[in-house]
Motif scaffolding. Structure first.
Motif, PDB file in Angstrom:
ATOM      1  N   LYS A  16       5.543   0.249   2.129  1.00 11.17           N
ATOM      2  CA  LYS A  16       4.238  -0.012   2.745  1.00 11.17           C
ATOM      3  C   LYS A  16       3.271   1.121   2.408  1.00 11.17           C
ATOM      4  N   ALA A  18       0.421   3.919   2.990  1.00  4.12           N
ATOM      5  CA  ALA A  18       0.087   4.840   4.070  1.00  4.12           C
ATOM      6  C   ALA A  18      -0.919   5.869   3.558  1.00  4.12           C
ATOM      7  N   ARG A  55       0.407   4.419   8.623  1.00  2.00           N
ATOM      8  CA  ARG A  55       0.459   3.220   7.793  1.00  2.00           C
ATOM      9  C   ARG A  55      -0.911   2.563   7.659  1.00  2.00           C
ATOM     10  N   TYR A 166       7.350   4.403   2.370  1.00  2.45           N
ATOM     11  CA  TYR A 166       5.890   4.367   2.306  1.00  2.45           C
ATOM     12  C   TYR A 166       5.398   4.886   0.959  1.00  2.45           C
TER      13      TYR A 166
END
Length: 270
Positions: A16, A18, A55, A166
């Motif tokens: 993800k 960030a 995030r 991340y």
């Protein structure tokens, strides 16, 4: 370009986006950076000393956000990504900095910045609780996001093998005049302003825990005499994907220029 690493076959964990901001000020001993010790029970980096950040939210890419500073294409080129991710990363950097320490890189016009954020305390809580989007907050307060107050700095991806991963873009920014960075966040139990050298010395003595990206950025910041020097720098941004593996039963993370990290001895996260 991504730093090469040997990838161990594990269950694929989604990566993800960030954003993290190295918040700076000029102190009597030189450049100081704002650091937070994350609450010990958190699932990611619990107990670690880190910069403000978090995030990227889907709403961070809202095209309605009024923007001052370099065009989106410039940010996309610096971080070697597409325009949508560049917008979301910059907006997340500003939002997370406001949520986690009350510093807001925005102003009534493209060349001003708010001097006191206390009037936005309720909105800050709503943002942290996902009850308000950043775009709606800026629009309702008639504020312009000051992307020109940020500088792109680095890009690290969490190693394969971690439970949460991340793709983190690091930024540098100076605290606007009149604003105060605080510890009013549920994600940190301690905050402090330190010179990078002091933070590294505390880490070396076992007084704090620094993950490789934080250690690396503090090391790079220790070479600057003033915040103006930091803002004038244009570091080459290479995406770093560290390699996590075990050596004689001890967890190790390999990354560029990691010799100094392990010279200090074993690390609690290992």
């Amino acid at each position: 370009m991504t730093h090469p690493a040997t990838v161990t076959r594990v269950t694929e964990i989604p990566v993800k986006d960030a954003s993290t901001v190295m918040l700076l000020r000029d102190g009597t001993a030189g450049v100081e950076v704002f650091l937070q010790r994350r609450v010990g029970g958190m699932e990611f980096a619990g107990g670690m000393t880190v910069f403000p950040g978090g995030r990227v939210d889907l709403t961070d890419a809202d095209s309605a956000i009024e923007w001052a500073g370099p065009p989106v294409s410039w940010w996309a080129e610096r971080f070697a990504t597409d325009d949508a991710r560049a917008v979301a990363s910059v907006c997340a950097a500003v939002r997370e900095t406001f949520e986690e320490c009350g510093v807001l890189l925005a102003g009534p016009t493209s060349d001003t910045v708010v001097a006191d954020t206390s009037d936005y305390r309720e909105a800050r809580t709503q943002l942290e609780n996902h009850e308000l989007t950043f775009a709606n907050f800026l629009a309702s307060e008639k504020l312009v996001l000051r992307a020109d107050l940020l500088r792109p700095w680095a890009n690290w991806i969490t190693p394969v093998g971690e439970k949460r991963r991340y793709d983190t873009r690091f930024f540098a920014a100076v605290v606007p005049h009149g604003q105060i960075a605080d510890g009013a966040t549920s994600e940190a139990d301690t905050v402090v302003w330190q010179t990078p050298a002091d933070a590294l010395a505390q880490w070396k003595s076992g007084g704090n825990v620094l993950l490789p990206p934080t250690w690396t950025q503090l090391t790079s910041l220790s070479g600057f005499a003033t915040t103006a020097d930091v803002l004038a720098a244009e570091p080459e941004i290479t995406t770093i994907l560290p390699l996590m593996h075990k050596v004689d039963g001890t967890l190790r993370i390999d990354f560029p220029d990691d010799e100094g990290y392990y010279e200090a001895g074993p690390h609690p996260w290992a």
